[in-house]
Design a protein around this motif. Structure first.
Motif, PDB file in Angstrom:
ATOM      1  N   UNK A   1       0.770  -1.112   0.260  1.00  0.00           N
ATOM      2  CA  UNK A   1       0.013  -0.052  -0.190  1.00  0.00           C
ATOM      3  C   UNK A   1       0.897   1.252   0.080  1.00  0.00           C
ATOM      4  N   UNK A   2       0.449   2.288  -0.858  1.00  0.00           N
ATOM      5  CA  UNK A   2       1.044   3.392  -0.839  1.00  0.00           C
ATOM      6  C   UNK A   2       0.044   4.644  -0.383  1.00  0.00           C
ATOM      7  N   UNK A   3       0.705   5.690  -0.058  1.00  0.00           N
ATOM      8  CA  UNK A   3      -0.362   6.741   0.227  1.00  0.00           C
ATOM      9  C   UNK A   3       0.392   7.903   0.207  1.00  0.00           C
ATOM     10  N   UNK A   4      -0.485   9.191  -0.131  1.00  0.00           N
ATOM     11  CA  UNK A   4      -0.011  10.673  -0.223  1.00  0.00           C
ATOM     12  C   UNK A   4      -0.941  11.270   0.354  1.00  0.00           C
ATOM     13  N   UNK A   5      -0.728  12.470   0.883  1.00  0.00           N
ATOM     14  CA  UNK A   5      -1.924  13.569   1.081  1.00  0.00           C
ATOM     15  C   UNK A   5      -1.474  14.695   0.287  1.00  0.00           C
ATOM     16  N   UNK A   6      -2.771  14.994  -0.569  1.00  0.00           N
ATOM     17  CA  UNK A   6      -2.708  16.193  -1.503  1.00  0.00           C
ATOM     18  C   UNK A   6      -3.068  17.487  -0.916  1.00  0.00           C
ATOM     19  N   UNK A   7      -2.528  18.468  -0.954  1.00  0.00           N
ATOM     20  CA  UNK A   7      -3.219  19.867  -0.474  1.00  0.00           C
ATOM     21  C   UNK A   7      -4.209  20.402  -1.374  1.00  0.00           C
ATOM     22  N   UNK A   8      -5.060  19.500  -1.723  1.00  0.00           N
ATOM     23  CA  UNK A   8      -6.229  20.094  -2.606  1.00  0.00           C
ATOM     24  C   UNK A   8      -7.617  19.579  -2.167  1.00  0.00           C
ATOM     25  N   UNK A   9      -8.642  19.986  -2.188  1.00  0.00           N
ATOM     26  CA  UNK A   9      -9.821  19.447  -1.790  1.00  0.00           C
ATOM     27  C   UNK A   9     -10.076  18.381  -2.856  1.00  0.00           C
ATOM     28  N   UNK A  10     -10.889  17.402  -2.426  1.00  0.00           N
ATOM     29  CA  UNK A  10     -11.108  16.109  -2.927  1.00  0.00           C
ATOM     30  C   UNK A  10     -11.746  16.302  -4.332  1.00  0.00           C
ATOM     31  N   UNK A  11     -12.607  17.291  -4.313  1.00  0.00           N
ATOM     32  CA  UNK A  11     -13.225  17.420  -5.806  1.00  0.00           C
ATOM     33  C   UNK A  11     -12.482  17.999  -6.869  1.00  0.00           C
ATOM     34  N   UNK A  12     -11.270  18.878  -6.498  1.00  0.00           N
ATOM     35  CA  UNK A  12     -10.058  19.233  -7.429  1.00  0.00           C
ATOM     36  C   UNK A  12      -9.371  17.956  -7.650  1.00  0.00           C
ATOM     37  N   UNK A  13      -9.045  17.131  -6.715  1.00  0.00           N
ATOM     38  CA  UNK A  13      -8.041  15.814  -6.962  1.00  0.00           C
ATOM     39  C   UNK A  13      -8.691  15.164  -7.895  1.00  0.00           C
ATOM     40  N   UNK A  14     -10.223  14.847  -7.924  1.00  0.00           N
ATOM     41  CA  UNK A  14     -10.964  13.888  -8.780  1.00  0.00           C
ATOM     42  C   UNK A  14     -10.905  14.339 -10.158  1.00  0.00           C
ATOM     43  N   UNK A  15     -11.333  15.719 -10.059  1.00  0.00           N
ATOM     44  CA  UNK A  15     -11.231  16.296 -11.431  1.00  0.00           C
ATOM     45  C   UNK A  15      -9.991  16.168 -12.244  1.00  0.00           C
ATOM     46  N   UNK A  16      -8.783  16.271 -11.720  1.00  0.00           N
ATOM     47  CA  UNK A  16      -7.612  16.201 -12.265  1.00  0.00           C
ATOM     48  C   UNK A  16      -7.116  14.685 -12.519  1.00  0.00           C
ATOM     49  N   UNK A  17      -7.480  14.065 -11.535  1.00  0.00           N
ATOM     50  CA  UNK A  17      -7.311  12.470 -11.746  1.00  0.00           C
ATOM     51  C   UNK A  17      -8.025  11.784 -12.584  1.00  0.00           C
ATOM     52  N   UNK A  18      -9.214  12.313 -12.921  1.00  0.00           N
ATOM     53  CA  UNK A  18     -10.190  11.513 -13.823  1.00  0.00           C
ATOM     54  C   UNK A  18     -10.115  12.132 -15.180  1.00  0.00           C
ATOM     55  N   UNK A  19      -9.149  12.677 -15.457  1.00  0.00           N
ATOM     56  CA  UNK A  19      -8.890  13.409 -16.724  1.00  0.00           C
ATOM     57  C   UNK A  19      -7.975  12.475 -17.502  1.00  0.00           C
ATOM     58  N   UNK A  20      -8.030  11.800 -18.452  1.00  0.00           N
ATOM     59  CA  UNK A  20      -6.915  11.219 -19.123  1.00  0.00           C
ATOM     60  C   UNK A  20      -6.079  12.195 -19.764  1.00  0.00           C
TER      61      UNK A  20
END
Length: 144
Positions: A4-23
Motif C-alpha cells: 500500500x502507498x499513500x500521499x496527502x494532496x493539499x487540494x480538496x477531494x473535488x479538485x483531486x478527482x477532477x484532475x485524476x479523472x481526466x486522461x
C-alpha cells in the motif's frame, strides 16, 4: 506481492478527482506515458479497456487497463496487464477538508521471467507506484 502507498494532496477531494479523472492529464504526472488509447467501453467507466504505452529507459512497455470500480470521489480501481505481470490497483480518496488522502492498494502477480524480477526487485514496484503518486501530488498542487 501486495503493498500500500499513500500521499496527502493539499487540494480538496473535488479538485483531486477532477484532475485524476481526466486522461489528458496523465502525461503531466506520468512523463513515461507515451500513449493512452481506448480499446472498448466508455473510457473511465467500469468495464472500459484502454492500452497504455510507457517508455522505461530503453524499453517500451504496453499494458491493458480495465476499470473495475468507479465510485468517485471514493474509489477508482482497475487491473493492468502486461507481459508476465498482472496488477490490481485499488485507489481510495479520503476527503480531509482542504486536503485529500490518496491510498493505493497494489497486488502484483507475476508469470515466467517476471517472477524472477519480482523476487529480486520487489521494492522497485513499490517505488514506482509511490513515485507516480508523488508526481500526481506535485501536479495537482501546482494546478490553479
Amino acid at each position: 506481492m501486495k503493498f500500500t502507498c499513500e500521499v496527502v494532496i493539499d487540494r480538496p477531494v473535488a479538485d483531486v478527482i477532477r484532475l485524476f479523472d481526466n486522461p489528458d492529464n496523465m502525461s503531466k504526472w506520468q512523463p513515461e506515458l507515451v500513449s493512452f488509447t481506448p480499446i472498448s467501453g466508455t473510457p473511465g467507466e467500469v468495464g472500459a479497456k484502454s492500452k497504455l504505452i510507457y517508455t522505461m529507459g530503453k524499453r517500451t512497455i504496453g499494458m491493458i487497463e480495465t476499470i473495475t470500480v468507479r465510485d468517485l470521489p471514493r474509489e477508482f480501481s482497475g487491473t493492468y496487464e502486461a507481459d508476465g505481470v498482472f496488477n490490481v490497483v485499488k485507489n481510495y480518496f479520503h476527503d480531509q477538508g482542504t486536503s485529500t488522502k490518496w491510498i493505493s492498494e497494489n497486488e502484483f502477480q507475476f508469470k515466467g521471467f517476471m517472477k524472477v524480477i519480482g523476487f529480486l526487485f520487489p521494492g522497485a514496484f513499490r517505488k514506482t507506484s509511490q513515485k507516480y503518486m508523488d508526481q500526481f501530488k506535485a501536479f495537482a498542487e501546482s494546478e490553479g
